[in-house]
Design an enzyme around this catalytic site. Structure first.
Site, PDB file in Angstrom:
ATOM      1  N   ASP A 186      28.209  40.148  50.952  1.00 33.66           N
ATOM      2  CA  ASP A 186      28.890  38.953  51.448  1.00 33.66           C
ATOM      3  C   ASP A 186      30.309  39.315  51.871  1.00 33.66           C
ATOM      4  O   ASP A 186      31.182  39.547  51.032  1.00 33.66           O
ATOM      5  CB  ASP A 186      28.918  37.885  50.350  1.00 33.66           C
ATOM      6  CG  ASP A 186      29.572  36.598  50.815  1.00 33.66           C
ATOM      7  OD1 ASP A 186      29.830  36.469  52.021  1.00 33.66           O
ATOM      8  OD2 ASP A 186      29.827  35.723  49.967  1.00 33.66           O
ATOM      9  N   GLU A 239      25.734  38.753  54.742  1.00 39.05           N
ATOM     10  CA  GLU A 239      26.182  37.356  54.724  1.00 39.05           C
ATOM     11  C   GLU A 239      27.550  37.203  55.376  1.00 39.05           C
ATOM     12  O   GLU A 239      28.486  37.921  55.043  1.00 39.05           O
ATOM     13  CB  GLU A 239      26.234  36.837  53.283  1.00 39.05           C
ATOM     14  CG  GLU A 239      26.673  35.380  53.203  1.00 39.05           C
ATOM     15  CD  GLU A 239      26.563  34.797  51.814  1.00 39.05           C
ATOM     16  OE1 GLU A 239      27.403  33.943  51.474  1.00 39.05           O
ATOM     17  OE2 GLU A 239      25.639  35.183  51.064  1.00 39.05           O
ATOM     18  N   ASP A 291      27.385  31.241  56.094  1.00 34.20           N
ATOM     19  CA  ASP A 291      27.984  30.421  55.038  1.00 34.20           C
ATOM     20  C   ASP A 291      29.146  29.598  55.590  1.00 34.20           C
ATOM     21  O   ASP A 291      28.984  28.427  55.928  1.00 34.20           O
ATOM     22  CB  ASP A 291      28.454  31.330  53.892  1.00 34.20           C
ATOM     23  CG  ASP A 291      29.129  30.567  52.760  1.00 34.20           C
ATOM     24  OD1 ASP A 291      29.189  29.325  52.808  1.00 34.20           O
ATOM     25  OD2 ASP A 291      29.615  31.209  51.817  1.00 34.20           O
ATOM     26  N   LYS A 302      27.441  24.568  50.552  1.00 36.48           N
ATOM     27  CA  LYS A 302      28.480  24.276  49.572  1.00 36.48           C
ATOM     28  C   LYS A 302      28.723  22.771  49.599  1.00 36.48           C
ATOM     29  O   LYS A 302      29.112  22.211  50.637  1.00 36.48           O
ATOM     30  CB  LYS A 302      29.756  25.045  49.894  1.00 36.48           C
ATOM     31  CG  LYS A 302      29.677  26.541  49.604  1.00 36.48           C
ATOM     32  CD  LYS A 302      30.997  27.219  49.934  1.00 36.48           C
ATOM     33  CE  LYS A 302      31.064  28.622  49.354  1.00 36.48           C
ATOM     34  NZ  LYS A 302      30.117  29.556  49.978  1.00 36.48           N
ATOM     35  N   LYS A 353      30.857  41.102  46.814  1.00 35.98           N
ATOM     36  CA  LYS A 353      31.988  40.725  47.654  1.00 35.98           C
ATOM     37  C   LYS A 353      32.526  41.955  48.390  1.00 35.98           C
ATOM     38  O   LYS A 353      33.152  42.837  47.793  1.00 35.98           O
ATOM     39  CB  LYS A 353      33.079  40.071  46.807  1.00 35.98           C
ATOM     40  CG  LYS A 353      32.648  38.732  46.221  1.00 35.98           C
ATOM     41  CD  LYS A 353      32.263  37.750  47.315  1.00 35.98           C
ATOM     42  CE  LYS A 353      31.716  36.460  46.768  1.00 35.98           C
ATOM     43  NZ  LYS A 353      31.333  35.515  47.824  1.00 35.98           N
TER      44      LYS A 353
END
Length: 368
Positions: free
Chosen positions: A193, A218, A241, A265, A165
């Site tokens: 990400d 990402e 994403d 997701k 992250k």
């Protein structure tokens, strides 16, 4: 089979690590999850779960899920839950937008179809590819040293893919990526990400500074157009994403060559019915996929596992098991990780049996 009732439960899910942090200073310590039980006149009950990642990540929030389900529920009574496309159309006519609201109901209908047909959901979604599959581990945003230590710890537990992250200060993020990469070798996969946290110029700086590393970038920026700009100026493999929320944007991204992989997701797109559409388009287009959800417990993890297990391994980039992050079990029979791997259950439907004491009393009940 007809729907006779819809129950909604609210459950708090504390985290083993005490909290979870990502871009823009966002942090959650206890996840607020919603479990839906769809009752039928056949004596079968299907279950689904939706757990937004707080209110500041996607256009979704926990109390909104429960309010939306209460709005939808009267429209669904008397419908056949095993007619999945008809149910999907009915929900989208009754409530425009808000796909996360519909997700748990859709998953519960897949659970019912599996129970009624005596088949696990992964079989209904296309079959079971392999005995199990590897998982990724999300590494909460922290100092470079702490994140590298987390990567090393989960590496030793058997994980091979790590979603780091980032999306904060670019210089710190560069240090984070280098520190994490130093703990890994060619057997491992590292993903940086940003969760929409960088401006394009910041993303380009980071991508240039880690160019010699084996790392994926990402969702660096908030908008699709910003991400596409970064994509066109870096040779690092690229994942989208948050902006991939349905078929129209996926088709646009495929035409633009905007990514090498996407994250699907389940709740972001409205449930398994719509997630399968995106999955099958990616299979045809040769796009790798991370199969996951925004968050959740045992029931959400079961749904993820069934979609992942029904996806051929070549396209299955990574998968996550959110029930290993939280401290509260809410269902028996849910898949559990072993040495960084997971498998969907083989019982009919999702194969899960909610723990009534963990769910508590319903916060709403709609019945005929």
């Amino acid at each position: 089979m007809r729907i006779t009732g819809i129950r909604v439960h609210q459950v708090d899910l504390p985290l083993h690590e005490g909290g979870y942090s990502w871009s823009d200073g966002n942090r959650v310590e206890v996840f607020d999850t919603t479990v839906v039980a769809v009752e039928t006149d056949a004596g079968l009950t299907g279950h689904g779960e939706v757990c937004p990642l707080g209110p500041a990540y996607l256009p979704a929030y926990a109390t909104g899920a429960r309010t939306g389900i209460a709005e939808l529920a009267p429209h669904l009574l008397g419908s056949d839950p095993t007619e999945l496309l008809a149910m999907d159309r009915l929900m989208h006519r009754a409530l425009r937008g808000h796909p996360y609201v519909k997700s748990a109901i859709d998953v519960a209908c897949w659970d019912l179809l599996g129970q009624a047909s005596g088949q696990p959901v992964c079989t209904l979604l296309g079959g079971r590819f392999g005995e199990d599959f590897p998982l990724y581990r999300a590494i909460s945003q922290d100092t470079p040293e702490a994140m590298a230590a987390s990567v090393a710890r989960y590496r030793d537990e058997g994980y091979t893919t790590f979603q780091l992250k980032v999306g904060g200060d670019p210089d710190t993020d560069i240090e984070r990526i280098h520190a994490a990469a130093a703990e890994l070798d060619r057997r491992h996969t590292l993903i940086a990400d940003a969760n929409t946290g960088w401006l394009p110029h910041q993303a380009l700086r980071v991508a240039a500074a880690v160019r010699e590393l084996d790392v994926y970038i990402e969702q660096p920026c908030m908008s699709y157009e910003e991400c596409l700009t970064v994509r066109r100026h870096t040779d690092r493999p690229f994942i989208l994403d948050e902006v991939i929320d349905g078929v129209p944007i996926l088709l646009r991204a495929l035409a633009d060559g905007a990514m090498d992989g996407i994250n699907i997701k389940i709740s972001k797109v409205g449930g398994l019915t719509r997630a399968r559409r995106l999955r099958d388009l990616c299979l045809e287009a040769g796009i790798a996929m991370t199969i996951e959800d925004s968050w959740g417990g045992d029931i959400a993890t079961a749904a993820i596992a069934h979609l992942a297990h029904s996806t051929p391994a070549e396209w299955r980039f990574s998968v996550t098991d959110f029930n290993s992050y939280v401290t509260v079990p809410i269902a028996e029979g849910a898949p559990r990780r072993e040495a960084g791997r997971l498998a969907a259950g083989t019982d009919a439907g999702l194969g899960v049996h909610p723990i009534e004491a963990a769910l508590g009393e319903p916060v709403s009940i709609t019945r005929r």
